[in-house]
Design a protein around this motif. Structure first.
Motif, short mmCIF file in Angstrom:
data_model
loop_
_atom_site.label_atom_id
_atom_site.label_comp_id
_atom_site.label_asym_id
_atom_site.label_seq_id
_atom_site.Cartn_x
_atom_site.Cartn_y
_atom_site.Cartn_z
N THR A 432 0.89 -1.58 0.25
CA THR A 432 -0.07 -0.29 -0.05
C THR A 432 0.86 1.34 -0.31
N VAL A 433 1.68 0.97 0.30
CA VAL A 433 3.29 2.15 0.67
C VAL A 433 3.21 2.66 -0.90
N ILE A 434 3.65 1.11 -1.90
CA ILE A 434 4.44 1.51 -3.27
C ILE A 434 3.00 1.60 -3.97
N TYR A 435 1.77 1.86 -3.10
CA TYR A 435 0.19 2.11 -4.33
C TYR A 435 0.32 3.78 -4.00
N ARG A 436 0.57 3.65 -2.50
CA ARG A 436 0.57 5.59 -2.25
C ARG A 436 1.72 6.14 -3.22
N THR A 437 2.76 5.91 -3.26
CA THR A 437 3.22 6.81 -4.57
C THR A 437 3.54 6.26 -6.39
N GLN A 438 2.42 5.77 -5.89
CA GLN A 438 2.20 5.49 -7.86
C GLN A 438 1.34 6.15 -8.14
N ALA A 481 10.79 3.18 -9.15
CA ALA A 481 9.44 2.80 -9.80
C ALA A 481 8.12 4.12 -9.89
N ASN A 482 7.93 5.26 -9.74
CA ASN A 482 7.11 6.08 -10.93
C ASN A 482 8.15 7.55 -11.08
N SER A 483 9.17 7.25 -11.23
CA SER A 483 9.45 9.26 -12.11
C SER A 483 9.05 8.74 -13.24
N ASP A 484 9.30 8.16 -13.81
CA ASP A 484 7.88 8.17 -15.21
C ASP A 484 6.72 8.81 -15.29
N LEU A 485 6.15 8.07 -13.76
CA LEU A 485 4.92 9.49 -14.03
C LEU A 485 4.58 9.56 -13.48
N ALA A 489 2.20 12.71 -14.89
CA ALA A 489 1.59 13.67 -14.05
C ALA A 489 1.58 14.71 -14.50
N LEU A 490 3.16 15.83 -14.62
CA LEU A 490 3.28 16.98 -14.72
C LEU A 490 2.96 17.75 -16.05
N LYS A 491 3.35 16.59 -17.34
CA LYS A 491 2.90 16.95 -18.60
C LYS A 491 1.11 17.05 -18.38
N ALA A 492 0.65 16.05 -17.84
CA ALA A 492 -1.08 16.04 -18.09
C ALA A 492 -1.87 17.41 -17.38
N LYS A 493 -1.21 17.82 -16.15
CA LYS A 493 -0.94 18.87 -14.78
C LYS A 493 -1.44 19.48 -16.11
N THR A 494 -0.15 20.26 -16.14
CA THR A 494 0.11 21.68 -17.09
C THR A 494 -0.32 21.96 -18.38
N VAL A 571 18.32 7.18 -10.94
CA VAL A 571 17.21 6.87 -11.43
C VAL A 571 15.63 8.04 -11.68
N GLY A 572 15.54 8.53 -10.40
CA GLY A 572 14.98 10.06 -10.69
C GLY A 572 15.27 10.79 -10.66
N ALA A 573 16.56 11.72 -10.34
CA ALA A 573 16.65 12.53 -10.59
C ALA A 573 17.43 12.95 -11.97
N LYS A 574 18.86 11.11 -12.86
CA LYS A 574 18.59 11.38 -14.00
C LYS A 574 16.58 11.87 -15.10
N THR A 575 16.32 11.32 -14.42
CA THR A 575 15.00 11.70 -15.22
C THR A 575 14.15 13.04 -15.11
N ILE A 576 14.02 14.00 -13.75
CA ILE A 576 13.63 14.68 -13.35
C ILE A 576 14.60 16.30 -14.37
#
Length: 633
Positions: A432-438, A481-485, A489-494, A571-576
């Motif tokens: 559930t913790v992983i799900y919350r981050t997703q 696990a959630n960097s691409d998501l 989300a950034l593209k969809a929201k903005t 991974v998250g840093a490279k994606t951002i």
């Protein structure tokens, strides 16, 4: 001379401080290892003593005929049967048939159980020293309450046969509750009516006393000791009417007296017992810490998981040399101890002394006690655990995820057993913790006019988006696990692709530089020619600006609010970094992580990081030519 005296005084002062510090540290270690030293000297006799006495006697009487906890008992019994089966002690009878040497078999099983208890104690003590008590943090409140409710189901089901006076086999492992209920219903026709009547009368009486104590607890000087009354009266009636012989009522029966001399456990069986010992150690600790956290939440105190492990480990290890059984907290006894007025460990000490007294000298007094009376006491005191079912509608209204944890913990523990059920429940809680981050909450922030405050524009009508700036916030950490998501989300929201925005800005800068170059060339021409060239270039520049402005969004900057982000991995840093955001707002701890990950390399610099959203917005408003970094492959 005076300077030398000052140095001496200063040296003495330092030494005194060091001694005081060492003394204080030593005291804290001792008090932490032996908490009884902190509360026993100030024990309130008038306020707690009577309640502890009543509670200790009630709990001690219940402890006489049964093991501490049914699940642990079944796990240990399974190991004993496996390591010392009947076939190992088969001997030839007079008619050439196989018979079992029960005395030798039972003696061997005792040796196996003692060795298992020793190993369980060692494992728990070592885990406590290694500070593995932190595992208790994964036992969230919904998980604990679902788990303890399931344990109440197991205990209640194990007592039904005593309440009805039927004889069934014992079951262990997955679906043991189902098998036990099936066995009871198959033998329901053999119910002893007298046993059932005694059990029901005791149940109704105890429930009435509990309700009376609860309603008039402010007026009653002390709680009415219903359990002690029931035990004394039922034992006397059973003895006077010889219920065991005349009515077939099952009683406690023979209680062995005396203590066996200490003996060193059989260490040769340790290799075979280690997997079982580890499972029992973990399950025993989980049961104990779950009950401890339940009562801690109810009465407002904290529990140290490491201290619990060390205490359980020492208790099991030391007592195993005296032929004892692996121990853990008992749900039924704990509830009886609390509900009968117990406040401190004094109640537990008195219960232990009563058991010791019975074992050594007066066990015969409780031999006529009907087992259905003990079953009634246990089941009435389990009602408090079953009231935790009220969590279900409350969690449905407040948190569906926590409701799912409660239900999974309950049903997994009921159907699979407490050992496997606990593993499933903890695994699901982590998922559930992983799900919350997703599935985090994403928001576009706007400014409250004339303030430096920024809130979700969808939730606050006063919040207004800044002209030309999009401020994006997501309440989650960023990792593999959630960097691409996060980027999606950034593209969809903005509604903006940061990469396209970067290409547009590059094009604008390119044409701006060319325009500046042409203007410099015009400065070297004649006045008439210069005027013609300037007019032509001005018209061309305006047409180019119009061309790009018509095709580009009016948004020139995206700001990421990283203040809710707890951590970010490589991974998250490279994606951002690859999406080329122009400004960031983040806390100091995350900034340190970004430096460690080598996030700031040319042309990305810490100048793009701001301590608050407002600082980033002010920077963007006053400096439109913010340096941008190219795509990172």
């Amino acid at each position: 001379m005076s300077f030398k005296c000052c140095l001496q005084n200063f040296y003495l002062h330092i030494k005194i401080k060091q001694r005081k510090f060492k003394t204080t540290k030593a005291k804290s270690v001792v008090f932490g290892f032996l908490p009884i030293l902190t509360w026993l000297p100030s024990y309130p006799l008038k306020q707690y003593l009577f309640g502890d006495i009543v509670s200790g006697i009630s709990t001690g009487v219940m402890q006489l005929p049964q093991g501490t906890f049914a699940v642990i008992s079944l796990m240990i019994g399974g190991v004993a049967v496996r390591e010392a089966p009947d076939s190992m002690f088969a001997v030839n009878g007079t008619n050439a048939s196989q018979v079992v040497d029960f005395e030798a078999r039972d003696a061997r099983r005792v040796e196996v159980v003692v060795a298992l208890t020793t190993l369980v104690g060692i494992i728990q003590f070592v885990l406590g020293l290694l500070r593995f008590g932190f595992l208790a943090i994964y036992l969230t409140e919904p998980l604990v309450r679902g788990f303890t409710t399931a344990a109440a189901v197991h205990v209640s089901v194990s007592q039904i046969k005593y309440l009805l006076g039927v004889h069934t086999a014992r079951f262990n492992g997955p679906l043991s509750v189902v098998y036990s209920l099936d066995a009871v219903f198959r033998n329901i026709a053999s119910t002893n009516v007298v046993t059932l009547i005694i059990g029901l009368v005791c149940t109704v009486f105890l429930y009435f006393i509990k309700d009376l104590n609860e309603r008039f607890k402010k007026k009653l000087p002390i709680p009415i000791p219903g359990e002690i009354i029931v035990v004394i009266v039922s034992t006397g009636i059973s003895y006077g009417m010889v219920m065991s012989e005349n009515y077939g009522v099952e009683v406690v029966g023979n209680i062995p007296t005396g203590l066996l001399p200490p003996k060193i456990p059989d260490f040769s069986v340790f290799p075979n017992l280690f997997p079982d010992a580890f499972a029992i150690a973990v399950v025993g600790f989980s049961i104990a810490i779950s009950l401890a956290k339940t009562f801690a939440l109810k009465h407002g105190y904290s529990v140290d998981g490491n201290q619990e492990l060390i205490a359980l480990g020492l208790c099991n290890f030391v007592s195993s040399f005296f032929h004892t059984f692996a121990v853990t907290a008992s749900m039924s006894r704990s509830l009886v101890q609390e509900s009968t007025g117990g406040h401190t460990e004094i109640a537990g000490l008195l219960a232990s002394l009563l058991v010791l007294l019975v074992v050594v000298a007066i066990g015969f007094v409780f031999q006529p006690l009907p087992t259905t009376v003990l079953a009634a006491i246990i089941m009435v005191n389990l009602l408090g655990m079953f009231r935790q079912m009220k969590d279900i509608p409350a969690l449905w209204r407040t948190s569906k995820i926590e409701l799912a944890i409660w239900l999974v913990s309950f049903f997994a523990s009921v159907l699979l057993g407490l050992d496997y059920g606990l593993v499933v429940a903890m695994g699901f809680a982590i998922l559930t913790v992983i799900y919350r981050t997703q599935c985090p909450k994403n928001a576009l922030l706007g400014q409250i006019p004339d303030t430096g405050l920024y809130f979700d524009v969808d939730e606050y009508e006063e919040a207004e988006e800044c002209s030309g700036i999009k401020i994006f916030q997501s309440n989650t950490s960023i990792y593999f696990a959630n960097s691409d998501l996060y980027v999606s989300a950034l593209k969809a929201k903005t509604g903006i692709d940061p990469a396209q925005l970067l290409v547009a800005r590059k094009s604008q800068l390119k044409y701006a530089k060319r325009d500046n170059g042409e203007r410099k060339a015009v400065n070297h021409c004649s006045p008439v020619k210069k005027n013609a060239v300037m007019t032509e270039n001005h018209a061309e520049s305006e047409s180019e600006d119009d061309f790009f402005l018509q095709r580009l969004t009016p948004i020139h900057t995206i700001v990421l609010d990283f203040t809710p982000v707890n951590f970010i991995d490589s991974v998250g840093a490279k994606t951002i970094k690859s999406v080329n955001i122009l400004c960031w707002c983040c806390a100091g701890t995350l900034l340190s992580d970004l430096r460690t990950l080598k996030f700031f390399c040319e042309p990305v610099t810490p100048d793009l990081i701001f301590p608050t959203i407002h600082d980033a917005v002010l920077h963007c408003k006053h400096s439109r030519d913010v340096p941008v970094c190219p795509d990172v492959q």
